[in-house]
Design an enzyme around this catalytic site. Structure first.
Site, PDB file in Angstrom:
ATOM      1  N   HIS A  61      45.618  88.290  42.059  1.00 37.43           N
ATOM      2  CA  HIS A  61      44.942  88.411  40.859  1.00 37.43           C
ATOM      3  C   HIS A  61      45.305  86.791  40.252  1.00 37.43           C
ATOM      4  O   HIS A  61      45.821  85.831  40.896  1.00 37.43           O
ATOM      5  CB  HIS A  61      45.689  89.317  40.071  1.00 37.43           C
ATOM      6  CG  HIS A  61      45.329  90.742  40.188  1.00 37.43           C
ATOM      7  ND1 HIS A  61      46.014  91.664  39.261  1.00 37.43           N
ATOM      8  CD2 HIS A  61      44.616  91.236  41.187  1.00 37.43           C
ATOM      9  CE1 HIS A  61      45.429  92.914  39.675  1.00 37.43           C
ATOM     10  NE2 HIS A  61      44.515  92.401  40.760  1.00 37.43           N
ATOM     11  N   GLU A  73      47.148  85.278  37.816  1.00 41.73           N
ATOM     12  CA  GLU A  73      48.460  84.914  37.845  1.00 41.73           C
ATOM     13  C   GLU A  73      48.954  84.405  39.225  1.00 41.73           C
ATOM     14  O   GLU A  73      49.566  83.270  39.339  1.00 41.73           O
ATOM     15  CB  GLU A  73      49.543  85.886  37.096  1.00 41.73           C
ATOM     16  CG  GLU A  73      49.060  86.314  35.527  1.00 41.73           C
ATOM     17  CD  GLU A  73      47.999  87.376  35.799  1.00 41.73           C
ATOM     18  OE1 GLU A  73      48.251  88.338  34.821  1.00 41.73           O
ATOM     19  OE2 GLU A  73      47.302  87.704  36.809  1.00 41.73           O
ATOM     20  N   CYS A 115      49.166  92.586  35.112  1.00 38.36           N
ATOM     21  CA  CYS A 115      49.377  93.981  35.392  1.00 38.36           C
ATOM     22  C   CYS A 115      50.779  94.195  35.656  1.00 38.36           C
ATOM     23  O   CYS A 115      51.735  93.385  36.361  1.00 38.36           O
ATOM     24  CB  CYS A 115      48.697  94.406  36.590  1.00 38.36           C
ATOM     25  SG  CYS A 115      49.040  93.358  37.894  1.00 38.36           S
ATOM     26  N   CYS A 153      51.569  91.661  38.620  1.00 36.57           N
ATOM     27  CA  CYS A 153      51.516  90.348  38.274  1.00 36.57           C
ATOM     28  C   CYS A 153      52.880  89.947  37.252  1.00 36.57           C
ATOM     29  O   CYS A 153      53.265  88.809  37.275  1.00 36.57           O
ATOM     30  CB  CYS A 153      50.203  89.835  37.536  1.00 36.57           C
ATOM     31  SG  CYS A 153      48.830  89.776  38.761  1.00 36.57           S
ATOM     32  N   TRP A 157       3.377  86.825  35.553  1.00 37.45           N
ATOM     33  CA  TRP A 157       4.776  86.622  34.666  1.00 37.45           C
ATOM     34  C   TRP A 157       4.565  86.296  33.414  1.00 37.45           C
ATOM     35  O   TRP A 157       3.731  85.270  33.007  1.00 37.45           O
ATOM     36  CB  TRP A 157       5.502  85.661  35.631  1.00 37.45           C
ATOM     37  CG  TRP A 157       5.672  86.105  36.949  1.00 37.45           C
ATOM     38  CD1 TRP A 157       5.021  85.902  37.965  1.00 37.45           C
ATOM     39  CD2 TRP A 157       6.809  87.009  37.478  1.00 37.45           C
ATOM     40  NE1 TRP A 157       5.563  86.427  39.200  1.00 37.45           N
ATOM     41  CE2 TRP A 157       6.533  87.043  38.831  1.00 37.45           C
ATOM     42  CE3 TRP A 157       7.945  87.584  36.726  1.00 37.45           C
ATOM     43  CZ2 TRP A 157       7.532  87.643  39.579  1.00 37.45           C
ATOM     44  CZ3 TRP A 157       8.706  88.208  37.530  1.00 37.45           C
ATOM     45  CH2 TRP A 157       8.490  88.055  38.972  1.00 37.45           C
ATOM     46  N   ARG A 203      21.426  89.717  36.375  1.00 35.98           N
ATOM     47  CA  ARG A 203      21.577  90.418  37.576  1.00 35.98           C
ATOM     48  C   ARG A 203      23.007  90.438  38.591  1.00 35.98           C
ATOM     49  O   ARG A 203      23.708  91.547  38.817  1.00 35.98           O
ATOM     50  CB  ARG A 203      20.383  90.523  38.571  1.00 35.98           C
ATOM     51  CG  ARG A 203      19.023  91.313  37.903  1.00 35.98           C
ATOM     52  CD  ARG A 203      18.094  91.260  39.315  1.00 35.98           C
ATOM     53  NE  ARG A 203      16.714  91.652  38.567  1.00 35.98           N
ATOM     54  CZ  ARG A 203      15.589  91.581  39.287  1.00 35.98           C
ATOM     55  NH1 ARG A 203      15.691  90.916  40.558  1.00 35.98           N
ATOM     56  NH2 ARG A 203      14.562  91.989  38.689  1.00 35.98           N
ATOM     57  N   ASP A 240       5.089  97.943  39.367  1.00 32.97           N
ATOM     58  CA  ASP A 240       5.561  96.714  39.863  1.00 32.97           C
ATOM     59  C   ASP A 240       6.201  96.391  41.212  1.00 32.97           C
ATOM     60  O   ASP A 240       5.953  95.548  41.422  1.00 32.97           O
ATOM     61  CB  ASP A 240       6.285  96.009  38.727  1.00 32.97           C
ATOM     62  CG  ASP A 240       5.646  95.968  37.372  1.00 32.97           C
ATOM     63  OD1 ASP A 240       4.496  96.035  37.255  1.00 32.97           O
ATOM     64  OD2 ASP A 240       6.438  95.961  36.575  1.00 32.97           O
ATOM     65  N   LEU A 255      14.567  94.068  42.538  1.00 28.65           N
ATOM     66  CA  LEU A 255      15.679  94.067  41.778  1.00 28.65           C
ATOM     67  C   LEU A 255      16.950  93.355  42.526  1.00 28.65           C
ATOM     68  O   LEU A 255      18.043  93.890  42.217  1.00 28.65           O
ATOM     69  CB  LEU A 255      16.053  95.398  41.343  1.00 28.65           C
ATOM     70  CG  LEU A 255      15.050  96.246  40.696  1.00 28.65           C
ATOM     71  CD1 LEU A 255      15.235  97.645  40.323  1.00 28.65           C
ATOM     72  CD2 LEU A 255      14.548  95.376  39.512  1.00 28.65           C
ATOM     73  N   GLY A 271      10.978  99.949  32.370  1.00 28.93           N
ATOM     74  CA  GLY A 271      10.057  99.525  31.640  1.00 28.93           C
ATOM     75  C   GLY A 271      10.164  99.936  30.147  1.00 28.93           C
ATOM     76  O   GLY A 271      11.299 100.642  29.729  1.00 28.93           O
TER      77      GLY A 271
END
Length: 334
Positions: free
Chosen positions: A53, A55, A81, A90, A176, A190, A206, A210, A264
C-alpha cells in the site's frame, strides 16, 4: 505545522495517487508523502493488488535512501488500514517506524477499517489529523467511496454529441462525431473503469470492441445488457438481463468500483431516468446536424414540463482537441 503547508503536501500525495489510478482496483488508489524530521521527502502510492500500500511504499523508499523516519510526518490520502489482508496493516507499519504525526485526507468507510486505523495510531501516541484537502481526496476516491458505502459501482455515463445534441444521422450512421483527441480521452476513461457497459442494440449496430486502444491501461470487463451476437468484437463479455438496480448490485459484488456506461440512447436513457448516474461525461463536437430528424442523446420519454427537467451542476469544462468535454454531476452529488 502551517495549514497551507499541510494542504500543499497532501496535494503531493493526491498527485502520487493519481499516477496509479488505473492499476489498484479493487483496492483504493492512495498516495503518501513522508517528510522526515530532517526535511527529506519520500513518496509512495498503492501498488496493484497483492503489492504494498501507499504507506509501505513510501516507507520502503525512505529505507532505500537510508533515511531516518523516526519523528517524521506522514501525509496519506486515505486512513491507513488496520487489518491483515494480502498485506500487513499500514497503521502497524507506521507505528513500528516511529513516525510522530500522520495527516489523513479522509477516513476510510470500509467496515474493515472505519476508524480503526486512526485509533491504532492515536493509541500509539501518534498525533493524527483528519480532513486535510478532504474535498479533493473525496473527488479522487469517489468510485471507491461509493462502492464501499453502497455496494454498487460508481456509474459514469459517457455521451458524445454534436453541438445541437445529436448522436446519429437519420440513416443510423454515428461514427465518428468527435475527433481523435476526444476518443483518446474517452479511452483513458475506460482504462480507469473496472467495467464498461453497452446495450445489445449498440453491439449489433456498431460492433464495438470496448477495449483501451487509444491510450495506456488495462481493458475493462465488458458488459452487455442483453445478448450479443456470437461473432461480436465485444466478446468475451458478461451478458446480463433484468432490472438495473440488481445488475449494479451484481457488478459491485464482482468488485467493480467504477462502471462506465457508453450507451446507446436506450441504455443511457434508462440509467438517467432511474437516477443511477453518479457522473456524466459529455463530449461535444463542433458539428451541427441542423435538423430534428437525427437521434438525440436519450431515447424514451423525457421531462413533460419545465418543472420536471433534470438539473445538475457542471464541474469542469475542458477543451479536448477540437471538441469540448463537459463533466457534470447530479445536483444531489457531493
Amino acid at each position: 505545522m502551517a495549514p497551507d503547508r499541510d494542504h500543499g503536501r497532501m496535494l503531493r500525495a493526491v498527485a502520487a495517487a493519481a499516477a496509479v489510478r488505473g492499476t489498484t482496483s479493487p483496492n483504493p488508489w492512495v498516495g503518501c508523502l513522508i517528510v522526515t524530521a530532517a526535511g527529506e521527502e519520500f513518496e509512495g502510492a498503492t501498488h496493484p493488488p497483492g503489492g504494498p500500500h501507499a504507506e509501505a511504499a513510501a516507507l520502503a523508499a525512505a529505507a532505500a535512501a537510508g533515511a531516518d523516519v523516526v519523528g517524521a510526518t506522514v501525509y496519506v490520502t486515505l486512513e491507513p488500514c488496520s487489518h491483515h489482508g494480502r498485506t500487513p496493516p499500514c497503521a502497524d507499519a507506521l507505528v513500528a517506524a516511529g513516525v510522530a504525526r500522520v495527516v489523513v485526507g479522509l477516513a476510510d468507510p470500509d467496515p474493515q477499517v472505519a476508524g480503526r486505523g486512526l485509533a491504532r495510531l492515536r493509541d500509539a501516541g501518534i498525533e493524527v489529523e483528519v480532513g486535510v484537502a478532504e474535498d479533493v481526496v473525496s473527488e479522487q476516491l469517489a468510485a471507491y467511496l461509493t462502492h464501499r458505502r453502497t455496494g454498487r459501482p460508481y456509474v459514469v455515463l459517457k455521451l458524445a454529441a454534436s453541438l445541437d445534441g445529436r448522436t446519429a444521422a437519420p440513416d443510423g450512421t454515428s461514427q465518428w462525431i468527435t475527433g481523435e483527441a476526444a476518443r483518446a480521452d474517452a479511452h483513458r476513461l475506460r482504462a480507469e473503469s473496472d467495467a464498461v457497459l453497452v446495450g445489445a442494440g449498440t453491439v449489433r449496430a456498431d460492433d464495438p470492441a470496448l477495449t483501451v486502444r487509444h491510450g495506456e491501461g488495462r481493458d475493462p470487463l465488458r458488459v452487455v445488457l442483453g445478448k450479443a451476437p456470437a461473432e461480436a468484437k465485444v466478446h468475451p463479455a458478461l451478458e446480463l438481463t433484468g432490472e438495473l438496480g440488481p445488475i449494479l448490485d451484481d457488478l459491485g459484488a464482482r468488485g467493480v468500483l467504477q462502471l462506465l456506461v457508453e450507451g446507446g440512447a436506450t441504455v443511457a436513457g434508462a440509467f438517467h431516468r432511474a437516477g443511477l448516474v453518479d457522473a456524466y461525461v459529455v463530449y461535444l463536437a463542433p458539428a451541427l446536424f441542423g435538423g430534428d430528424d437525427a437521434s438525440g442523446l436519450f431515447s424514451g420519454a423525457g421531462a413533460a414540463t419545465m418543472a420536471d427537467v433534470w438539473r445538475g451542476r457542471i464541474t469542469r469544462v475542458t477543451p479536448v482537441g477540437d471538441d469540448i468535454r463537459v463533466d457534470l454531476r447530479p445536483a444531489r452529488s457531493t
